[in-house]
Design a protein around this motif. Sequence first.
Motif, PDB file in Angstrom:
ATOM      1  N   TRP A  82      32.664  26.949  32.035  1.00 51.61           N
ATOM      2  CA  TRP A  82      32.504  28.451  31.844  1.00 51.61           C
ATOM      3  C   TRP A  82      33.640  28.732  33.004  1.00 51.61           C
ATOM      4  CZ3 TRP A  82      28.373  32.142  30.582  1.00 51.61           C
ATOM      5  CH2 TRP A  82      27.716  31.624  29.702  1.00 51.61           C
ATOM      6  N   SER A  83      34.295  30.036  32.433  1.00 50.56           N
ATOM      7  CA  SER A  83      35.377  30.613  33.257  1.00 50.56           C
ATOM      8  C   SER A  83      35.097  32.343  33.429  1.00 50.56           C
ATOM      9  CB  SER A  83      36.683  30.322  32.434  1.00 50.56           C
ATOM     10  OG  SER A  83      36.827  30.731  31.344  1.00 50.56           O
ATOM     11  N   GLY A  84      35.695  32.723  34.221  1.00 49.96           N
ATOM     12  CA  GLY A  84      35.746  34.216  34.228  1.00 49.96           C
ATOM     13  C   GLY A  84      36.452  34.727  35.637  1.00 49.96           C
ATOM     14  N   ARG A  85      36.600  36.147  35.737  1.00 45.21           N
ATOM     15  CA  ARG A  85      36.991  36.633  37.095  1.00 45.21           C
ATOM     16  C   ARG A  85      36.371  35.900  38.129  1.00 45.21           C
ATOM     17  NH1 ARG A  85      39.687  41.770  37.995  1.00 45.21           N
ATOM     18  NH2 ARG A  85      39.322  42.397  40.445  1.00 45.21           N
ATOM     19  N   ASN A  86      37.287  35.797  39.161  1.00 42.92           N
ATOM     20  CA  ASN A  86      36.929  35.109  40.603  1.00 42.92           C
ATOM     21  C   ASN A  86      37.464  36.244  41.521  1.00 42.92           C
ATOM     22  OD1 ASN A  86      36.428  33.767  43.072  1.00 42.92           O
ATOM     23  ND2 ASN A  86      36.958  31.683  41.878  1.00 42.92           N
ATOM     24  N   ASP A  87      36.448  36.557  42.283  1.00 44.38           N
ATOM     25  CA  ASP A  87      36.782  37.681  43.433  1.00 44.38           C
ATOM     26  C   ASP A  87      36.727  37.175  44.855  1.00 44.38           C
ATOM     27  OD1 ASP A  87      37.261  39.878  41.589  1.00 44.38           O
ATOM     28  OD2 ASP A  87      35.102  40.402  41.245  1.00 44.38           O
ATOM     29  N   GLY A  88      36.193  35.991  44.769  1.00 47.79           N
ATOM     30  CA  GLY A  88      36.048  35.246  45.894  1.00 47.79           C
ATOM     31  C   GLY A  88      34.724  34.540  45.947  1.00 47.79           C
ATOM     32  N   PRO A  89      34.553  33.944  47.148  1.00 46.63           N
ATOM     33  CA  PRO A  89      33.286  32.857  47.246  1.00 46.63           C
ATOM     34  C   PRO A  89      32.111  33.893  47.700  1.00 46.63           C
ATOM     35  CG  PRO A  89      34.577  32.799  49.416  1.00 46.63           C
ATOM     36  CD  PRO A  89      35.405  33.522  48.304  1.00 46.63           C
TER      37      PRO A  89
END
Length: 319
Positions: free
Chosen positions: A15-22
């Motif tokens: 899966w993939s998508g926007r990453n804003d941080g942990p």
Amino acid sequence: MNTETAPLYSPAPDWSGRNDGPGPEHARWHSVIEPIAQDSPAGVALLGFASDEGVERNGGRQGAAAGPAALREALGGLAIQDELALFDAGTITTQETDLEGAHEELSSRVATLIDAGHLTIILGGGHETAFGSHRGLFRSLGPAQIINLDAHFDLRSENRPTSGTPFLQISQLVGKKDFDYSVLGISQPNNTATLFETANELGVHITLDEDLAEMSVKEAAQLARVLVQNSPHERVHLSIDMDVLPAHQAPGVSAPAALGVSFDRIRAIAVAIAATGKLALVDVVEINPRFDQDNRTAKLGARLINDIAVAHVLSTSAT
């Protein structure tokens, strides 16, 4: 459709998508969902059913087999505020014309997921999906209520299964006595007198698209709650054919609707059913990315899946 090189079953994709941080404060579907495992705790399990065979047999336009991938892509970037146990159970792909074999695989995997306590959400595929998925539910829990959000009855009598036959097949599977079927969004001009007669003989609850259009959003949700409350069955199968929506909202479907039922009403109905805590199985079908515009239809399907999952988890955690 040529699926000679496609496996009948494939495990969960990346899966993939926007990453804003942990961290959970930045959680999105793609960062939370995990491949299903035997020891996965009860949660929400997605299972793809990549099939065009039923649509082709029914004379519809091809492309619904790409629906599972489009839905996963649209879900991936959606933010998660509530604690959800999300699992991906992979995808079943119809091999050439062997819809019956794919249905058996679907039924088997749905039964296993439901036995494990998961709310099982099927990413279709044509509406032929509903027979295979419901048979799995029936094998696991016995008879269940069916609420179909659809412009069509899908009660056709044919010499082989199609996307137009699943609910007649289900009636024959469970028997008329236990067949508890409601269709919300029926387009009268798109269903023959024979189909209305079949629905009447089987005791189907019918709400026309024009009647839903006259209801408020709250009234539509209340209709759904009453249907669930009045059913003799304890579990619900919610089937959502995206062609129930107006063509301008959902252009990427196998059979676009001239009138349709607005998304706010469809969403309210779906969330109201999920909030009862009786939901066991969901199908989201007939998304056809080949004809979509800006992934509009897939995004609406993803929003429905997200909101159903949240409402179901909140309802079950409250009890």
